[in-house]
Design a protein around this motif. Sequence first.
Motif, short mmCIF file in Angstrom:
data_model
loop_
_atom_site.label_atom_id
_atom_site.label_comp_id
_atom_site.label_asym_id
_atom_site.label_seq_id
_atom_site.Cartn_x
_atom_site.Cartn_y
_atom_site.Cartn_z
N ALA B 76 11.58 3.25 -8.99
CA ALA B 76 12.12 4.15 -10.01
C ALA B 76 11.03 4.74 -10.90
N LYS B 77 9.79 4.27 -10.73
CA LYS B 77 8.69 4.78 -11.55
C LYS B 77 8.21 6.13 -11.01
N LYS B 78 7.58 6.86 -11.87
CA LYS B 78 6.93 8.11 -11.49
C LYS B 78 5.69 7.75 -10.67
N LYS B 79 5.47 8.46 -9.56
CA LYS B 79 4.34 8.08 -8.69
C LYS B 79 3.33 9.21 -8.58
N VAL B 80 2.07 8.82 -8.74
CA VAL B 80 0.98 9.77 -8.59
C VAL B 80 0.06 9.25 -7.49
N VAL B 81 -0.24 10.11 -6.51
CA VAL B 81 -1.09 9.70 -5.40
C VAL B 81 -2.39 10.49 -5.45
N PHE B 82 -3.52 9.76 -5.42
CA PHE B 82 -4.85 10.38 -5.39
C PHE B 82 -5.28 10.45 -3.93
N SER B 83 -5.54 11.65 -3.47
CA SER B 83 -5.79 11.82 -2.05
C SER B 83 -6.65 13.05 -1.82
N GLY B 84 -7.34 13.10 -0.70
CA GLY B 84 -8.15 14.27 -0.34
C GLY B 84 -7.29 15.52 -0.23
N LYS B 85 -6.09 15.36 0.30
CA LYS B 85 -5.20 16.54 0.31
C LYS B 85 -3.73 16.15 0.07
N ALA B 86 -3.02 17.09 -0.51
CA ALA B 86 -1.62 16.84 -0.86
C ALA B 86 -0.75 16.85 0.38
N GLN B 87 0.27 16.02 0.40
CA GLN B 87 1.25 15.98 1.50
C GLN B 87 2.56 16.57 1.00
#
Lengths: 181, 181
Positions: B76-87
């Motif tokens: 239920a939390k807001k999720k932030v993903v650090f990645s080389g490119k967005a999916q």
Amino acid sequence: MRKVILDLAVTLDGYIEGPNGEIDWCIMDEDMDFEGFLSGIDTIFYGRVSYDAWGNYEPDTNADEAEKALWATVHAKKKVVFSGKAQQDSNVTYITSNIPEKVDEIKQQTGKDIWLYGGSKLITSFIHHGLIDIYRISVHPTVLGEGKPLFQNLKERINLNLTEVKRFRSGVVQLIYEHKL
Amino acid sequence: MRKVILDLAVTLDGYIEGPNGEIDWCIMDEDMDFEGFLSGIDTIFYGRVSYDAWGNYEPDTNADEAEKALWATVHAKKKVVFSGKAQQDSNVTYITSNIPEKVDEIKQQTGKDIWLYGGSKLITSFIHHGLIDIYRISVHPTVLGEGKPLFQNLKERINLNLTEVKRFRSGVVQLIYEHKL
């Protein structure tokens, strides 16, 4: 039976020294009751290098009385040096071979507990032989990123029982463990 | 300002995993109040690999209700993903560049604290950029001897302020530090 106690300061990332031997991060808290620890032991185990550096260390004549008293207490203990060969030194018992058997013999004798002072080669050898009964690890609030690790070249995992946690004013936390049999 | 919290289990010798990814030494204590921790955060930062592995994890249908509830709370939390490119993933905000600036932006927004979930590459990057405000390190009563260290390739020492120590029944000790400014 007498116990062998490792009492050591480590950084939060598990180093006992920086890459160039740095120990300037190491804090001696007044509330650590080091005297209490010393009163529970009557024997100190040294490696040769540590003994040469610290075994007969005398604080500066200008040092405060507490520091002088502490070193006098340390030097009143029975000293055992583990070394490739014995030296002439009437203050000291040398052990040059069969470490596990000879340590067991000493542990069977009557007396107080034994402080495993170090250095790291001797500590590693004691860990390998399963000769440490109590780990007193003072975790310091510093991350060095590199240095000399306390635990290295282990042959297998060590599982420990936590027996005590002490928090000091400086931010040092002492974790005390017994070796799990 | 919202804080970025690293909450992680380490062995006494500072590893987050064994050499083959072993985490079987890791204990989930019932008295750890992980729910309490989760209630203080509303956002989770993931690296890409961790997000792929855990970001949409669903416990087994036979899992107990407490575990199911825990994962429901996490998801239920807001999720932030650090990645080389967005999916393509509408559940997630992707950050692909300028990490320090974008993290600062998020920290300025109104909200609860932020859990830096990992993995180790993201954590190292956050450490390097000085982006972690609180370290919650759960020291486990196990020495692995080798593995993946929490702290690696640091450019400089990190000095921390100890704020809290929690001892759990299992022998895990949680050390909570703030980054010293």
